[in-house]
Each structure stands twice: as C-alpha cells, then as structure tokens.
Design a protein around this motif. Structure first.
Motif, PDB file in Angstrom:
ATOM      1  N   ASP A 224       6.365  21.258  54.105  1.00  0.00           N
ATOM      2  CA  ASP A 224       7.561  22.023  53.750  1.00  0.00           C
ATOM      3  C   ASP A 224       8.772  21.138  53.998  1.00  0.00           C
ATOM      4  N   GLN A 225       9.226  20.475  52.950  1.00  0.00           N
ATOM      5  CA  GLN A 225      10.330  19.528  53.090  1.00  0.00           C
ATOM      6  C   GLN A 225      11.693  20.224  53.047  1.00  0.00           C
ATOM      7  N   GLU A 226      11.693  21.569  52.935  1.00  0.00           N
ATOM      8  CA  GLU A 226      12.948  22.304  52.863  1.00  0.00           C
ATOM      9  C   GLU A 226      13.454  22.720  54.241  1.00  0.00           C
ATOM     10  N   THR A 227      12.701  22.444  55.280  1.00  0.00           N
ATOM     11  CA  THR A 227      13.100  22.853  56.627  1.00  0.00           C
ATOM     12  C   THR A 227      12.799  21.737  57.616  1.00  0.00           C
ATOM     13  N   ASN A 228      13.478  21.778  58.750  1.00  0.00           N
ATOM     14  CA  ASN A 228      13.183  20.818  59.820  1.00  0.00           C
ATOM     15  C   ASN A 228      12.630  21.521  61.063  1.00  0.00           C
ATOM     16  N   LYS A 229      12.151  22.766  60.893  1.00  0.00           N
ATOM     17  CA  LYS A 229      11.577  23.510  62.008  1.00  0.00           C
ATOM     18  C   LYS A 229      10.160  23.023  62.283  1.00  0.00           C
ATOM     19  N   LEU A 230       9.914  22.604  63.504  1.00  0.00           N
ATOM     20  CA  LEU A 230       8.618  22.046  63.856  1.00  0.00           C
ATOM     21  C   LEU A 230       7.573  23.118  64.134  1.00  0.00           C
ATOM     22  N   VAL A 231       8.017  24.347  64.349  1.00  0.00           N
ATOM     23  CA  VAL A 231       7.104  25.479  64.514  1.00  0.00           C
ATOM     24  C   VAL A 231       7.583  26.576  63.581  1.00  0.00           C
TER      25      VAL A 231
ATOM     26  N   LEU B 106      -5.584  30.353  62.927  1.00  0.00           N
ATOM     27  CA  LEU B 106      -4.365  30.750  63.620  1.00  0.00           C
ATOM     28  C   LEU B 106      -3.269  29.716  63.426  1.00  0.00           C
ATOM     29  N   TRP B 107      -3.641  28.453  63.405  1.00  0.00           N
ATOM     30  CA  TRP B 107      -2.642  27.390  63.275  1.00  0.00           C
ATOM     31  C   TRP B 107      -3.182  26.266  62.393  1.00  0.00           C
ATOM     32  N   ALA B 108      -2.263  25.449  61.885  1.00  0.00           N
ATOM     33  CA  ALA B 108      -2.645  24.294  61.079  1.00  0.00           C
ATOM     34  C   ALA B 108      -1.555  23.237  61.198  1.00  0.00           C
ATOM     35  N   PRO B 109      -1.938  21.967  61.288  1.00  0.00           N
ATOM     36  CA  PRO B 109      -0.932  20.896  61.359  1.00  0.00           C
ATOM     37  C   PRO B 109      -0.249  20.698  60.012  1.00  0.00           C
ATOM     38  N   GLY B 110       0.983  20.186  60.046  1.00  0.00           N
ATOM     39  CA  GLY B 110       1.700  19.942  58.809  1.00  0.00           C
ATOM     40  C   GLY B 110       2.879  19.006  59.010  1.00  0.00           C
ATOM     41  N   LEU B 111       3.666  18.877  57.965  1.00  0.00           N
ATOM     42  CA  LEU B 111       4.857  18.032  57.999  1.00  0.00           C
ATOM     43  C   LEU B 111       6.043  18.833  57.467  1.00  0.00           C
ATOM     44  N   VAL B 112       7.238  18.547  58.028  1.00  0.00           N
ATOM     45  CA  VAL B 112       8.468  19.151  57.528  1.00  0.00           C
ATOM     46  C   VAL B 112       9.460  18.049  57.208  1.00  0.00           C
TER      47      VAL B 112
ATOM     48  N   LEU C 181       8.502  14.964  59.699  1.00  0.00           N
ATOM     49  CA  LEU C 181       8.343  15.338  61.104  1.00  0.00           C
ATOM     50  C   LEU C 181       7.046  16.126  61.263  1.00  0.00           C
ATOM     51  N   HIS C 182       6.341  15.895  62.370  1.00  0.00           N
ATOM     52  CA  HIS C 182       5.083  16.597  62.612  1.00  0.00           C
ATOM     53  C   HIS C 182       5.368  18.040  63.018  1.00  0.00           C
ATOM     54  N   ALA C 183       4.647  18.969  62.382  1.00  0.00           N
ATOM     55  CA  ALA C 183       4.910  20.390  62.620  1.00  0.00           C
ATOM     56  C   ALA C 183       3.594  21.152  62.779  1.00  0.00           C
ATOM     57  N   VAL C 184       3.737  22.392  63.220  1.00  0.00           N
ATOM     58  CA  VAL C 184       2.594  23.298  63.264  1.00  0.00           C
ATOM     59  C   VAL C 184       2.980  24.581  62.530  1.00  0.00           C
TER      60      VAL C 184
ATOM     61  N   ALA D 296       4.111  25.564  72.229  1.00  0.00           N
ATOM     62  CA  ALA D 296       3.884  24.202  72.707  1.00  0.00           C
ATOM     63  C   ALA D 296       2.390  23.870  72.715  1.00  0.00           C
ATOM     64  N   VAL D 297       1.569  24.853  73.107  1.00  0.00           N
ATOM     65  CA  VAL D 297       0.120  24.636  73.116  1.00  0.00           C
ATOM     66  C   VAL D 297      -0.396  24.379  71.702  1.00  0.00           C
ATOM     67  N   LEU D 298       0.007  25.216  70.749  1.00  0.00           N
ATOM     68  CA  LEU D 298      -0.512  25.087  69.389  1.00  0.00           C
ATOM     69  C   LEU D 298       0.040  23.843  68.688  1.00  0.00           C
ATOM     70  N   TRP D 299       1.301  23.500  68.960  1.00  0.00           N
ATOM     71  CA  TRP D 299       1.842  22.257  68.390  1.00  0.00           C
ATOM     72  C   TRP D 299       1.073  21.063  68.951  1.00  0.00           C
ATOM     73  N   SER D 300       0.759  21.083  70.237  1.00  0.00           N
ATOM     74  CA  SER D 300       0.018  19.985  70.869  1.00  0.00           C
ATOM     75  C   SER D 300      -1.384  19.865  70.293  1.00  0.00           C
TER      76      SER D 300
END
Length: 548
Positions: free
Chosen positions: A434-441, A452-458, A462-465, A493-497
């Motif tokens: 999602d290149q339209e936002t800079n929110k990491l979570v 429940l969660w999946a890694p991604g990029l914003v 930037l690395h995001a969840v 923080a747990v899910l981003w990690s």
C-alpha cells in the motif's frame, strides 16, 4: 515357515507377529469420538433402535466405558467372526460397518482389553481380546471370560434390551483416553469427553436420530441422556411463517460412470447460505454451531456423516467470510472407491474432475455469502474502529535498526511480488503493498487464507504489518481494548515483529513452511478467541450497505 508346492511354485506362509500387529493397530489414528461412532455403526448395521453409552469414572478413579444396543445379537460363530481382525465381508454392501476392523481397532486405540458380550436365541456369548496376553504369548489368543465376572455389563445389556437380543461392548484397562493424575482433572476430562461425544454423534447420525426421513430411526443415550439430532444445514431456520431465512441452492445430481460409460453412482449436492450472525439470536447461533469449524462441506455416505466442516483437498481455505456457506454432499456405497473411504470413515478424497464441478456449484453462494458478511461487518464496525496510529509512530522510530537484515531490491506494485535479500538468500516473495500510506500497522477487511496478520510494504518500501479485522481474535481482543492504547501498542509490536522475523528468514525453500506457520497460528488464535467474552458493540443506524 514351511514351504508349500503349488502350480510349480514354492509358496511360504508368512504370518505376522501377533504382538507387533495387534499393538501397531492401536495407532491407526482414531479419535475417541470417531472410535465410538465406528462402534455405533455396527449397532445400526445390526438393526438396533436403542444404543446406550456409559462413560463415567468411579470414586476410585477407574474409567468405565460400555456401549449396549438392542440389535439382533450374535451367536457363538457370529461373535467369533466379529472379533476376528478382518472379519468376513457383510452380506449388505450398504452396511455402515465396512472393513471388518472397526470394532477392534477403534476400541483398542483406547483400551488394552476389549470384551464383547452378545445375546441371541436366549444364549449369552462372550469373547475378549487382552492385548497384554497377546503380547506375552505372541499368539492370536481370544479369551472366553467367566460370564459371572461381568454381572454389571450383563445388567446394563438387560436394561437396554429388556432381556431380548443385543450386544454390549466393554472397554477395560483404558490407558489412552484420559491424561491426568489428579482425580479432579480426570473427572473434568471425562465431562469434556462426554460433551465432545454428544456433539459428534448428534451430527454423524443426524439422519438416523431425525425422525422425519427415510432412514431407520435410532435413539442414542449417553449416561441416560438422549442425544438430539444436529442438522448442519440449519433447515429448521425456514418455517411456514418465514420460509426464506435459509437460502437453499439445490443442484442436479452428478452421475459418475465407469470406463464402459455405465453409471456407477450419483452424487447429490445442495448448497445453503445461512443468515449472518447478527441476524440470529444467541440460541440460534449456538444451535447452528456457527463458526469456522462448521463452514463448508458436510458429507454423508449412506446417510452417515463421514466428513464435517471444512473444504476437502483445499477446495477453499477456511475464512470467516465463508461461515455462511454449508454444502451437503450425499453418496452411497457404490462410490466408496471413488472417494477412497478409509477404515475410520472420517476422511474423504475429492477427485480432480469433481473438484472443478463443485467449485462451479459453490461459487455463486460463496460470492453472495462474502457480500453479506462484508455488509454485516461494515454495519458493526462503523464508529468502533481501532486506532493503530500510536503503534505505527512507535515502530517507525526503530524501523531502520530492526529491518537492517532485510533489503528490498525490487517491488512490483501491480503483482505484489518483491525481491528481498536476507542473510540466507535472495528470494522473491509476494507481499501486501500500500504505497498510499506510511502507516506501519494497519487493518484490512480481510486477509488471504483468513490469517490474523501478514507482512507487507507501505510508502517508500517501509516494512509493515497488515491485520485482519474479520479474524475472531482481532474482534475479541482489539475491539475490546480499543480504549487501552498500551495494550494495542504491545500486541501490534508483537505482530509487526513476527512479520519482520518472517522476512528475515524467508527463502524459496521455506516459503510454504512460513505460510503454514502463519495460517496455523491464526487458526489456533481463532479457536482460543472463542473463550474470550462476546462484544456488544453499538450499531451505527446511519451506516449504509456495502457498495458491491
């Protein structure tokens, strides 16, 4: 082994080790509920109308399991055949008892002494497998116990049969049912097994417990309590006053043919769409057993359920959006080989040709259920969203340090394919972008495979969840604690990690393992979330329907 000369060939008789085989058959994969269901099959095949189960623990901690029926009973020869491993084939191929192994393998999966007592023609016969004796003597030794030492089972049999024909199965030396040393925990586990068994049998033998159909009527009791039938398709939702609450998609039967183009059987399929959870009362939700475990297929052979809940052969992946879809599939004994029915009658395999046909049948209902689920979710979500802003800002301050082990080399914003390099390899991974936002979570309506969660990029790679708002854990944990920013920050923080850790060890070789890990953790959390309190969120009456 002696040599035998037959048709100019030397043939050696090769008998298996009695101890190794009879003990090895304990590990055929039966669960307690599937084992009992297998024994009930024999009772139904014997024409029983009443089947009574005793499952309890004495004050001294001894487990008691007995199952009695009022079927036609067995004489001495019939009982010997029933106790033989690989007993003679039944005359009726449609019989629920199929392989001649169920009674023995199902029982000895949980006990080391199996005793069967049966009455026919006013004669009581009794035989017993004692695994410890077989192991000690290394011989296939069937024991004929002293009938006077089995007064309690005989009395139980008399109660069920009123002194007429019938059979009682007795488990002794039960060593694999309860895993607890503490007496209180033993009792709690017995109560839990009682509940599991009631739930299981109510669905497996629904067609026989339900009186309004063409199947033989039976009554099943557990510790004297009647087991009520459970209709997985919730056809009780439709009444004369309200005949459309349950949406029914009847399908034309699918014919199967052999190589000579002769019909060998038919597969009957019906698809049902349930109302959304919010459209059901608490009592209706409980009666429907609403949730991931019961979405999808419920498959019946000769009226007996052999598969309950889910999507065989990964036809689809379990997802909250599919909770409204239930599929009925019926076939008879002629298609046993086609579906590769196993000994436990608890597994079914869908041939490739059938999978494509079933997908075409189910897809319209699947899309409609997804649309309803999203619409219902939007209604409940409006005004009750969770803010992950604090988490994004906090993690952003540590982003460069914590992601230094993973380099993003190339990004395809259209396909989501990303080339990454970590200390193990350079690999291609598919990520949410999602290149339209800079929110990491950030949260989404749903995520693929229901995780429940999946890694991604914003924005700026930037690395995001990404978090799944439809996941039961998200709804139960995040929404319940939306006014507690410290808890939200900690879980984010747990899910981003976890997402970052996945990227740091990702290689093409372990790709599937990492996906399965995330799916399995999400599945476990979904089940654990069932024990969290239900949420009573206010609805926004001004919310509009989904625009799909």
């Amino acid at each position: 082994m002696e040599n035998v000369q037959r048709n100019n060939q030397i043939i050696k008789e090769c008998l298996p080790s009695a101890a190794r085989l009879i003990l090895g058959m304990r590990d055929t994969g039966y669960t307690f509920t599937s084992a009992v269901a297998d024994i009930v099959d024999n009772a139904v095949a014997a024409g029983a109308t009443t089947i009574s189960i005793q499952l309890e623990i004495t004050r001294r901690g001894r487990l008691i399991f007995m199952l009695a029926d009022n079927g036609h009973g067995m004489d001495k020869n019939s009982l010997e055949n029933a106790m033989q491993y690989g007993s003679q084939r039944r005359v009726d191929p449609s019989s629920l008892g199929k392989f001649g192994l169920g009674l023995k393998t199902a029982s000895t999966s949980f006990c080391k002494k199996l005793t069967v007592m049966s009455r026919k023609d006013d004669q009581v016969n009794i035989l017993q497998w004692d695994l410890d004796l077989v192991e000690k003597k290394e011989e296939w030794l069937l024991v004929v116990p002293d009938l006077t030492t089995y007064e309690e089972p005989l009395e139980f049999l008399n109660e069920v049969t009123a002194g007429s024909t019938g059979t009682v199965v007795i488990w002794e030396n039960i060593d694999r049912l309860i895993k607890a040393d503490n007496e209180r925990y033993k009792k709690e586990q017995v109560i839990a097994r009682h509940h599991e068994l009631e739930q299981h049998l109510s669905g497996v033998f629904y067609n026989f417990l339900e009186k309004q159909n063409d199947f033989p009527d039976i009554q099943i009791l557990i510790n004297g309590k009647n087991v009520a039938p459970w209709d997985p398709f919730c056809r009780w939702l439709n009444t004369a006053e309200n005949p459309t609450r349950l949406e029914v998609h009847n399908q034309k039967p699918l014919k199967r043919v052999n190589e000579q183009n002769e019909t060998i059987g038919e597969i009957a399929v019906n698809v049902y769409i349930l109302p959304t959870k919010n459209e059901l009362s608490k009592e209706e939700v409980d009666r429907a057993r609403y949730g991931l475990d019961n979405q999808g297929f419920h498959i019946f052979r000769e009226g007996r359920m052999i598969y309950s809940g889910g999507w065989p052969n990964r036809l689809f992946v379990k997802d909250p959006h599919l909770n409204l879809v239930r599929v009925e599939l019926n076939f008879d004994h002629r298609l046993d080989d086609y579906f590769q029915i196993d000994i436990k009658k608890s597994r079914v395999d869908l041939p490739a040709e059938l999978k494509d046909q079933l997908k075409m049948m189910i897809n319209p209902a699947k899309h409609e259920a997804d649309k309803r689920y999203r619409r219902d979710g939007h209604k409940r979500k409006n005004g009750n969203s969770v803010s992950h802003e604090n988490s994004s800002n906090s993690i952003k301050g540590h982003h460069d340090d914590t992601t230094s082990g993973v380099a993003v080399l190339d990004v395809n914003n259209v396909t989501g394919e990303v080339d990454i390099r970590n200390k193990f390899d350079t690999s291609k991974v598919r990520l949410l972008i999602d290149q339209e936002t800079n929110k990491l979570v950030q949260s989404k309506d749903t995520l693929e495979d229901g995780v429940l969660w999946a890694p991604g990029l914003v924005n700026g790679n930037l690395h995001a969840v990404f978090l799944n708002e439809s996941h039961e854990f998200y709804k139960k944990f995040y929404l319940a604690n939306r006014d507690k920013p410290a808890l939200i920050l900690a879980m984010d923080a747990v899910l981003w990690s976890l997402s970052e850790a996945e990227l740091s060890v990702f290689t093409d070789k372990v790709k599937r393992n990492l996906e399965d890990y995330r799916i399995n953790v999400s599945r476990i959390l979904r089940h654990l979330a069932e024990d969290l309190p239900e949420l009573n969120l206010p609805e926004d009456i001004n919310d509009t329907e989904d625009e799909e």
